[in-house]
Design an enzyme around this catalytic site. Structure first.
Site, PDB file in Angstrom:
ATOM      1  N   GLU A 194     -10.134   0.482  19.085  1.00 24.68           N
ATOM      2  CA  GLU A 194      -9.346   1.084  18.005  1.00 24.68           C
ATOM      3  C   GLU A 194      -9.109   2.561  18.327  1.00 24.68           C
ATOM      4  OE1 GLU A 194     -11.101   1.559  14.024  1.00 24.68           O
ATOM      5  OE2 GLU A 194      -9.240   0.691  13.258  1.00 24.68           O
ATOM      6  N   CYS A 220      -6.403   1.212   8.850  1.00 26.66           N
ATOM      7  CA  CYS A 220      -7.187   0.129   9.452  1.00 26.66           C
ATOM      8  C   CYS A 220      -6.264  -1.018   9.814  1.00 26.66           C
ATOM      9  CB  CYS A 220      -8.237  -0.401   8.483  1.00 26.66           C
ATOM     10  SG  CYS A 220      -9.251   0.864   7.791  1.00 26.66           S
ATOM     11  N   LYS A 257     -19.259   8.706  -2.801  1.00 27.36           N
ATOM     12  CA  LYS A 257     -19.266   9.766  -1.778  1.00 27.36           C
ATOM     13  C   LYS A 257     -17.969   9.663  -0.987  1.00 27.36           C
ATOM     14  CE  LYS A 257     -20.162  10.380   2.591  1.00 27.36           C
ATOM     15  NZ  LYS A 257     -19.216  11.429   2.938  1.00 27.36           N
ATOM     16  N   GLU A 304     -16.149  -2.575   5.561  1.00 24.78           N
ATOM     17  CA  GLU A 304     -14.745  -2.725   5.950  1.00 24.78           C
ATOM     18  C   GLU A 304     -14.547  -1.770   7.119  1.00 24.78           C
ATOM     19  OE1 GLU A 304     -12.450  -5.041   5.824  1.00 24.78           O
ATOM     20  OE2 GLU A 304     -13.114  -5.137   3.746  1.00 24.78           O
TER      21      GLU A 304
HETATM   22  C1  UN1 Z   1      -6.737   0.826   5.236  1.00 24.47           C
HETATM   23  O1  UN1 Z   1      -6.035   1.078   6.194  1.00 24.47           O
HETATM   24  O2  UN1 Z   1      -7.957   1.026   5.296  1.00 24.47           O
HETATM   25  O3  UN1 Z   1      -2.506  -2.796   3.664  1.00 24.47           O
HETATM   26  C2  UN1 Z   1      -6.206   0.324   3.946  1.00 24.47           C
HETATM   27  C3  UN1 Z   1      -2.361  -1.582   3.769  1.00 24.47           C
HETATM   28  C4  UN1 Z   1      -2.775  -0.690   2.627  1.00 24.47           C
HETATM   29  C5  UN1 Z   1      -4.248  -0.470   2.662  1.00 24.47           C
HETATM   30  C6  UN1 Z   1      -4.772  -0.035   3.996  1.00 24.47           C
HETATM   31  N1  UN1 Z   1      -2.394  -1.292   1.383  1.00 24.47           N
HETATM   32  O4  UN1 Z   1      -1.886  -1.080   4.779  1.00 24.47           O
END
Ligand code: UN1
Length: 496
Positions: A387, A286, A177, A252
């Site tokens: 965040e 992230c 999804k 995550e």
């Molecule tokens: C994310 O932001 O969820 O390390 C993944 C990084 C990328 C992956 C980010 N290769 O910034």
């Protein structure tokens, strides 16, 4: 005459199909507001069909030798390479990230395809000695069953690749999804799998919202495991719902990642790392750097040079080669980011640059926000704790390495961190004491490679890792097998 909108479908049991009730949703380019296509607005009936297809395909797929599963993944890697540019362009229109970054997103999928294809010839188990004579003891990895992969919009192809490829090589079947904002990139990935010869039902795609598709998927009795990337609030709901049936869940979630710059750092290098990590992907990773923890001796100099560099960043459509920073994903996110400006000021921080929507000329059509630096930030302020997920960087001054590390570790999140220093002792201490799942030395907080485990400590997740050797731990079940070839009853712990 209005141009007909491309109309996309779900992929269930090897066939492209509309949502059961025929409903659709529009998906828009965040830089222009233009509709790029209509996608199924699916519901529980579609989830049922997709899970049933995945369940029906499970035995055929788990009994397919892993090296053969790997051969399909190699073909996926080749096809993604061929289609990299076309998919990257679609991704930029769908999600807004600049084209070079969209290419990187597809490249991450290619890397994962080749990595997991190779796992098809490893999937290492364990052979250990038995305490009894004429008896063998081994541990093998088995698939869990049907896996739900629920993915975010910020890495529209890479994250679906991390999850589906690891799940599939281990012999699981999958229902994917994708985020409501980025179904097209995920659909292009599924198309590649179909063209690579993946058998029907092994990977299914159901587009729709978290409440109409995500939650029914999490709660479906035939779903054995859930791999989720997204916000902490939704992650907690997923975990609570899955706990009712004791399902395995990997989460995550957020980050509040920091770059530490020590007095002795190479400042030019540090600035490059800060700019890239804080404003790349418009701060919507992230792993994005949202806190700059800087040692007192160079704070004023670094701040001045940082502001000069930020002023040069060019906003625009991600397909324009002159653009450094694209739009935010939508207007709601832009309002959320802007809401933090009042919070920052109320807490006593200074908006040193940015702090407003960017609306000049063509930018008025999209959800653009000025790259923003907040100075005079203290570690406990909300902008240093929560965040924001946008182009907002908070500068925090510290006196010592110990203080820098304590500030880094003083949030609820623990995804990524970085230190710029030329002092090997400081670097070594930071590598040991920074409480994050990823640590960089003399590089920014973004740019993890797929051959190492990806994930964070504390509130960033629930302890699992994606990618690298970490991924298989989640997507497989250990089975311990004892084979007694003595021809008599041997009692463990009793006979010797
Ligand atoms: C994310 O932001 O969820 O390390 C993944 C990084 C990328 C992956 C980010 N290769 O910034």
């Amino acid at each position: 005459m209005a141009e007909a909108q491309p109309h996309y479908q779900n992929y269930i049991g090897g066939a492209w199909v509309d949502a059961a009730d025929g409903r659709t949703s529009e998906n828009r380019d965040p830089a222009t507001g233009k509709v790029i296509g209509l996608f199924p607005h699916s519901g529980p009936a579609d989830v049922d069909r997709a899970v049933a297809a995945a369940r029906a395909a499970l035995d055929g797929w788990r009994l397919t030798p892993a090296p053969k599963r790997g051969e399909i993944l190699y073909r996926v890697g080749h096809l993604l390479t061929e289609r990299k540019e076309a998919i990257a362009r679609l991704m930029t229109r769908e999600m807004g990230k600049v084209l070079v970054e969209a290419r990187g997103d597809v490249q991450e999928g290619i890397d994962m395809a080749y990595y997991m294809a190779g796992e098809g010839r490893r999937l290492f188990g364990a052979v250990v000695p038995s305490e009894l004579r004429d008896k063998a003891a081994l541990g093998v990895r088995e698939p869990l069953g049907v896996i739900a992969c629920i993915t975010p919009w910020n890495f529209p192809l890479a994250i679906p690749s991390w999850k589906t490829m690891a799940a599939l090589i281990a012999g699981n079947t999958v229902v994917l999804k994708p985020a409501t904002a980025t179904p097209l990139s995920a659909l292009k990935l599924v198309e590649v799998f179909a063209d690579a010869g993946l058998p029907p039902g092994v990977l299914n795609l159901v587009c729709g919202t978290g409440s109409d598709v995500g939650m029914p998927l999490v709660q479906h009795p035939d779903v054995a495991g859930i791999s989720f990337t997204g916000s902490n609030d939704v992650g907690r709901q997923v975990n609570v719902a899955a706990a009712q049936d004791l399902k395995r869940v990997t989460l995550e979630l957020g980050g509040k990642n920091a770059i530490i710059v020590m007095d002795d750092a190479d400042l030019e290098l540090a600035l490059d790392g800060i700019l890239w990590s804080a404003f790349g992907t418009t701060g919507q990773r992230c792993t994005a750097c949202s806190r700059l923890i800087v040692q007192r001796g160079i704070r004023a100099t670094l701040e001045e040079r940082l502001l000069a560099r930020v002023a040069q960043l060019r906003l625009g459509h991600g397909l324009d080669p002159d653009t450094d920073v694209g739009p935010l994903i939508n207007q709601a996110q832009r309002e959320r980011v802007h809401g933090y400006m009042a919070v920052a000021q109320a807490d006593g921080a200074t908006i040193a640059c940015g702090g407003a929507a960017a609306t000049a000329g063509a930018l008025a059509q999209g959800s653009f926000y000025q790259p923003t630096v907040l100075t005079g930030v203290r570690p406990t302020m909300r902008v240093a704790q929560e965040e924001i997920f946008g182009p907002v960087l908070s500068v925090i001054e510290v006196a010592t390495l110990e203080e820098a590390i304590a500030v880094n570790n003083g949030t609820r999140y623990g995804l990524s961190s970085a230190i710029f220093t030329r002092d090997i002792n400081a670097a070594q201490t930071a590598m040991r004491d920074l409480d994050t799942g990823i640590v960089y030395v003399n590089a920014g907080t973004i740019g993890a490679e797929i051959q190492l485990p990806f994930g964070g400590t504390r509130g960033t997740g629930n302890g699992h890792r994606e990618a690298g050797m970490g991924a298989l731990e989640f997507f497989t079940e250990w089975k311990a097998i004892y084979i007694d070839y003595s021809g008599r009853l041997q009692r463990a712990q009793i006979d010797c």
